[in-house]
Design an enzyme around this catalytic site. Structure first.
Site, PDB file in Angstrom:
ATOM      1  N   HIS A 165       0.884  -0.622  -0.530  1.00 31.95           N
ATOM      2  CA  HIS A 165      -0.140  -0.597  -0.155  1.00 31.95           C
ATOM      3  C   HIS A 165       0.568   1.142  -0.305  1.00 31.95           C
ATOM      4  CE1 HIS A 165      -3.410   3.427   0.814  1.00 31.95           C
ATOM      5  NE2 HIS A 165      -3.728   2.084   0.795  1.00 31.95           N
ATOM      6  N   ARG A 207      -2.121   0.920  -6.360  1.00 37.08           N
ATOM      7  CA  ARG A 207      -1.233   0.729  -5.820  1.00 37.08           C
ATOM      8  C   ARG A 207       0.506   0.514  -6.120  1.00 37.08           C
ATOM      9  NH1 ARG A 207      -4.906  -2.124  -1.080  1.00 37.08           N
ATOM     10  NH2 ARG A 207      -6.557  -0.172  -1.518  1.00 37.08           N
ATOM     11  N   ARG A 224      -4.803  -6.448  -6.839  1.00 43.04           N
ATOM     12  CA  ARG A 224      -5.954  -6.556  -5.954  1.00 43.04           C
ATOM     13  C   ARG A 224      -6.428  -4.753  -6.372  1.00 43.04           C
ATOM     14  NH1 ARG A 224      -8.305  -4.341  -0.624  1.00 43.04           N
ATOM     15  NH2 ARG A 224      -6.432  -4.835  -0.695  1.00 43.04           N
TER      16      ARG A 224
HETATM   17  P1  FAD Z   1      -9.224 -11.401   8.771  1.00 41.82           P
HETATM   18  O1  FAD Z   1      -9.769 -10.219   9.026  1.00 41.82           O
HETATM   19  O2  FAD Z   1      -7.609 -10.962   8.994  1.00 41.82           O
HETATM   20  O3  FAD Z   1      -9.307 -12.608  10.096  1.00 41.82           O
HETATM   21  C1  FAD Z   1      -8.132 -13.553  10.213  1.00 41.82           C
HETATM   22  C2  FAD Z   1      -8.782 -14.691  10.943  1.00 41.82           C
HETATM   23  O4  FAD Z   1      -8.106 -15.501  11.229  1.00 41.82           O
HETATM   24  C3  FAD Z   1      -9.059 -14.088  12.457  1.00 41.82           C
HETATM   25  O5  FAD Z   1     -10.226 -14.464  13.202  1.00 41.82           O
HETATM   26  C4  FAD Z   1      -7.352 -14.997  13.188  1.00 41.82           C
HETATM   27  O6  FAD Z   1      -7.831 -15.324  14.407  1.00 41.82           O
HETATM   28  C5  FAD Z   1      -7.294 -16.278  12.248  1.00 41.82           C
HETATM   29  N1  FAD Z   1      -6.313 -16.801  12.096  1.00 41.82           N
HETATM   30  C6  FAD Z   1      -5.207 -16.759  12.233  1.00 41.82           C
HETATM   31  N2  FAD Z   1      -4.206 -17.662  12.232  1.00 41.82           N
HETATM   32  C7  FAD Z   1      -4.661 -18.576  12.761  1.00 41.82           C
HETATM   33  C8  FAD Z   1      -4.488 -19.374  13.810  1.00 41.82           C
HETATM   34  N3  FAD Z   1      -3.357 -20.503  13.488  1.00 41.82           N
HETATM   35  N4  FAD Z   1      -5.327 -20.358  14.524  1.00 41.82           N
HETATM   36  C9  FAD Z   1      -6.798 -20.008  14.794  1.00 41.82           C
HETATM   37  N5  FAD Z   1      -7.203 -18.480  14.273  1.00 41.82           N
HETATM   38  C10 FAD Z   1      -6.761 -17.962  13.105  1.00 41.82           C
HETATM   39  N6  FAD Z   1      -9.809  -4.267   2.312  1.00 41.82           N
HETATM   40  C11 FAD Z   1     -10.951  -4.068   1.371  1.00 41.82           C
HETATM   41  O7  FAD Z   1     -11.909  -4.312   1.008  1.00 41.82           O
HETATM   42  N7  FAD Z   1     -11.506  -2.434   1.775  1.00 41.82           N
HETATM   43  C12 FAD Z   1     -10.636  -2.128   2.855  1.00 41.82           C
HETATM   44  O8  FAD Z   1     -10.634  -0.862   3.613  1.00 41.82           O
HETATM   45  C13 FAD Z   1      -9.591  -2.302   3.536  1.00 41.82           C
HETATM   46  N8  FAD Z   1      -8.806  -1.536   4.277  1.00 41.82           N
HETATM   47  C14 FAD Z   1      -7.793  -2.564   4.622  1.00 41.82           C
HETATM   48  C15 FAD Z   1      -7.023  -1.945   6.161  1.00 41.82           C
HETATM   49  C16 FAD Z   1      -5.865  -1.928   6.408  1.00 41.82           C
HETATM   50  C17 FAD Z   1      -5.182  -2.103   7.910  1.00 41.82           C
HETATM   51  C18 FAD Z   1      -5.688  -3.789   6.333  1.00 41.82           C
HETATM   52  C19 FAD Z   1      -5.155  -4.919   6.922  1.00 41.82           C
HETATM   53  C20 FAD Z   1      -6.655  -4.678   5.329  1.00 41.82           C
HETATM   54  C21 FAD Z   1      -7.674  -3.945   4.486  1.00 41.82           C
HETATM   55  N9  FAD Z   1      -8.688  -4.054   3.384  1.00 41.82           N
HETATM   56  C22 FAD Z   1      -9.275  -3.981   2.419  1.00 41.82           C
HETATM   57  C23 FAD Z   1      -8.031  -5.866   3.229  1.00 41.82           C
HETATM   58  C24 FAD Z   1      -8.714  -6.682   4.189  1.00 41.82           C
HETATM   59  O9  FAD Z   1      -9.313  -5.896   5.603  1.00 41.82           O
HETATM   60  C25 FAD Z   1      -8.679  -8.112   4.348  1.00 41.82           C
HETATM   61  O10 FAD Z   1      -8.008  -9.349   3.404  1.00 41.82           O
HETATM   62  C26 FAD Z   1      -9.670  -8.747   4.928  1.00 41.82           C
HETATM   63  O11 FAD Z   1     -10.965  -7.939   5.261  1.00 41.82           O
HETATM   64  C27 FAD Z   1      -9.453 -10.391   5.083  1.00 41.82           C
HETATM   65  O12 FAD Z   1     -10.259 -10.964   5.733  1.00 41.82           O
HETATM   66  P2  FAD Z   1     -10.390 -12.949   6.028  1.00 41.82           P
HETATM   67  O13 FAD Z   1     -11.394 -12.692   6.964  1.00 41.82           O
HETATM   68  O14 FAD Z   1      -9.546 -12.893   5.205  1.00 41.82           O
HETATM   69  O15 FAD Z   1      -9.182 -12.491   7.232  1.00 41.82           O
HETATM   70  C1  SIN Z   2      -8.085   1.530   2.319  1.00 38.26           C
HETATM   71  O1  SIN Z   2      -8.514   2.116   2.420  1.00 38.26           O
HETATM   72  O2  SIN Z   2      -6.652   2.452   1.245  1.00 38.26           O
HETATM   73  C2  SIN Z   2      -7.457   0.280   2.228  1.00 38.26           C
HETATM   74  C3  SIN Z   2      -8.731  -0.521   0.490  1.00 38.26           C
HETATM   75  C4  SIN Z   2      -8.419  -1.739   0.676  1.00 38.26           C
HETATM   76  O3  SIN Z   2      -7.158  -2.356   0.648  1.00 38.26           O
HETATM   77  O4  SIN Z   2      -8.804  -2.143  -0.021  1.00 38.26           O
END
Ligand code: FAD
Ligand code: SIN
Length: 532
Positions: free
Chosen positions: A233, A279, A375
């Site tokens: 980012h 990005r 992405r």
């Molecule tokens: P996560 O939400 O990361 O959840 C992972 C889960 O897995 C957690 O519960 C964790 O405890 C569990 N876990 C991991 N390892 C283990 C293990 N060994 N044992 C048991 N549990 C485990 N995307 C957008 O579309 N829009 C946005 O505005 C945006 N902003 C972002 C801002 C930031 C700061 C970040 C970091 C990312 C952003 N993204 C955004 C990307 C997006 O948020 C993520 O890609 C998405 O939320 C991932 O969701 P997920 O359910 O795959 O994982």
């Molecule tokens: C952001 O708010 O810039 C993050 C958005 C994203 O990762 O999709």
């Protein structure tokens, strides 16, 4: 050491947007156990700022969202996955609103914002910059209200249980009591462990994003794909003594500009879309500008916004900056790119099925090819709800039950654990930090053969971390960081072209003739081969 045995119909590892949506979809098919390795809402979902991209505005069309996603993915998206994402997205968002999600409105209608590489205003958001927290809240409330769903926090998944070539559950350690090893038997397991940003020294990701799912699936024999594609980012706050903190792309979408050390804009010369270019282009332009000016000073400038706008539109970011002594609407914000999102991961089809029967994957840990080589901003939360639901739906038909469940792998692990005389925790933790530094320095935004070789040699020196046997989650995370780092490095060396987020200084051009392919790795590719 105590070994416990638990049985559930479905095991979902991860309680972010993808895992919770999968659990909700599965809830009428049997008992569902959801695991989180830390607090339930700790993960990238909770941190998400900018919003959710969805073609729901009057001047948008699903096909335009599809084209933008394909273009950002640099010809490497799976077109079927993209079509599903953009077509099912509006229904999933309408459903979230029905379940109580509150997205910001303007004149009584959803308020659509602009982000990089989108040709329409299509990003909906909540409380300005707390979109992920709102989605997590609603999904958690929904899941917790379902009788069949139980959510267990602070349970760390060590490895998957593989029997007769199929996944039969997972081996877990309770963080509150590391002498408690739990063997969870399940008819199908959904991996939703999120991303791997912590593999890099500088990342926007929360501490839980240590690539566990990728590493666990790789050790279990699943195919892992597209690991060279790590998104950096462009704009994270960069101030001495302050942790890396994301300054949402939506700030540039609202008109924020980037300035160099002399106070000049440089993005208009780098790309026709200037600050709203994809990005990878903005991140590389920042690095190039730093090198050109011989400083690491680059700033995000929001000072021209109307008084009060930054505070009302981005309240969480505004308050956080203020906490670090910066007035976001009056001062220049020093920025630097940081590792943000993993496009690669556990290879899955559009229904979340991986190459291991009984194992599904969704969310950031999965690689269904929806993002290709890069992405599109705000497509990830959408991916979580669309493909989380699909993985949940297909898990019911992916049941794999061995003739007789074997307790042997769990008992073997316990024996091995009990025979470990001493775990040099501090040495492993130092190694973990070393890996993160190596990856940042040599396998980051711009990659070259010398750097990739240095990284290989350094990782080889740390390869004892791959063999860690421990019930300490920090040591187990170090092992997962090691595996994930080794996979990224290997994939980055192998792809001798530049595409999307993967940039090779020695092969700066996209090479469609030879590289219009996805590259997979499985445990048949030994760690030794990856490090040689
Ligand atoms: P996560 O939400 O990361 O959840 C992972 C889960 O897995 C957690 O519960 C964790 O405890 C569990 N876990 C991991 N390892 C283990 C293990 N060994 N044992 C048991 N549990 C485990 N995307 C957008 O579309 N829009 C946005 O505005 C945006 N902003 C972002 C801002 C930031 C700061 C970040 C970091 C990312 C952003 N993204 C955004 C990307 C997006 O948020 C993520 O890609 C998405 O939320 C991932 O969701 P997920 O359910 O795959 O994982
Ligand atoms: C952001 O708010 O810039 C993050 C958005 C994203 O990762 O999709």
């Amino acid at each position: 050491m105590n070994l416990e045995f638990h049985k559930t119909d479905f095991l979902v590892i991860g309680s972010g947007v993808a895992g919770l949506r999968a659990a909700i979809a599965l809830s009428d098919a049997g008992k569902v156990m959801v695991l989180a390795k830390s607090a339930v809402s700790e993960g990238s979902t909770e941190c998400a700022q900018g919003g959710v991209a969805v073609a729901m505005s009057d001047d948008d069309e699903i096909v335009i969202h599809e084209q933008d996603t394909l273009r950002a993915g640099a010809s490497l998206c799976n077109p079927e996955a993209v079509r599903i994402l953009v077509n099912e997205g509006p229904r999933r968002i309408a459903e979230l609103i029905e379940w109580g999600a509150s997205f910001d409105t303007e004149d009584g209608k959803l308020w659509f914002s602009l982000e990089g590489a989108h040709s329409r205003r299509r990003v909906i958001h909540s409380r300005g910059d707390s979109t992920g927290a709102e989605i997590e809240r609603v999904l958690l409330e929904k899941a917790e209200a379902l009788e069949n769903v139980s959510i267990v926090d602070h349970w760390f998944t060590i490895d998957l249980l593989i029997q007769e070539g199929s996944c039969s559950g997972a081996l877990v350690v309770a963080r509150s009591d590391p002498s408690r090893i739990v063997c969870i038997q399940a008819k199908a397991t959904v991996l939703a462990t999120g991303g791997a940003g912590q593999v890099y020294a500088a990342t926007t990701n929360p501490s839980v994003s240590t690539g566990d799912g990728i590493s666990i699936a790789f050790r279990a024999g699943a195919e892992i794909s597209d690991m060279e594609f790590v998104q950096f980012h462009p704009t994270t706050l960069h101030k001495e003594g302050v942790p890396v903190f994301l300054l949402s792309e939506a700030m540039r979408g609202e008109g924020g500009v980037l300035l160099n050390a002399m106070g000049e804009r440089f993005m208009p010369d780098a790309h026709p879309e200037a600050e709203l270019a994809p990005r990878d282009i903005v991140s590389r332009a920042i690095i190039t500008e730093m090198r050109r000016t011989g400083t690491d000073e680059i700033y995000l400038d929001l000072r021209h916004f109307k008084p009060g706008f930054v505070k009302s539109r981005f309240p969480r970011i505004y308050e956080t900056c203020l906490g670090y002594g910066l007035k976001a609407d009056e001062e220049l914000l020093p920025i630097h790119p940081a590792a943000h999102y993993m496009m690669g991961g556990v290879r899955s089809d559009v229904n979340g099925r991986t190459t291991i029967p009984g194992l599904l994957a969704c969310g950031e840990v999965a690689c269904a090819g929806v993002h290709g080589a890069n992405r599109l901003a705000s497509n990830s939360l959408l991916e979580g709800v669309v493909f989380g639901r699909r993985a949940g739906e297909s898990a019911r038909d992916s049941i794999s039950v061995p003739a007789a469940f074997s307790e042997a792998p769990a008992r073997d692990f316990l024996k091995e654990l009990e025979s470990v005389v001493e775990v040099h925790s501090s040495e492993i933790l130092l190694g973990r930090e070393r890996i993160r530094g190596i990856m940042w320095e040599h396998v980051g935004i711009v990659r070259d053969p010398e750097g990739l070789q240095i990284a290989r040699r350094e990782l080889e020196k740390l390869s004892h971390i791959a063999g860690v046997v421990s019930a300490d989650p920090k040591a187990l995370e170090a092992r997962n960081i090691f595996y994930t780092a080794a996979l990224i490095r290997y994939a980055a060396e192998r792809r001798t072209e530049s595409r999307g987020a993967h940039f090779r200084a020695d092969f700066p051009k996209q090479d469609d003739e030879n590289w219009l392919v996805h590259k997979s790795l499985s445990s048949e590719t030994s760690l030794q081969e990856i490090l040689s």
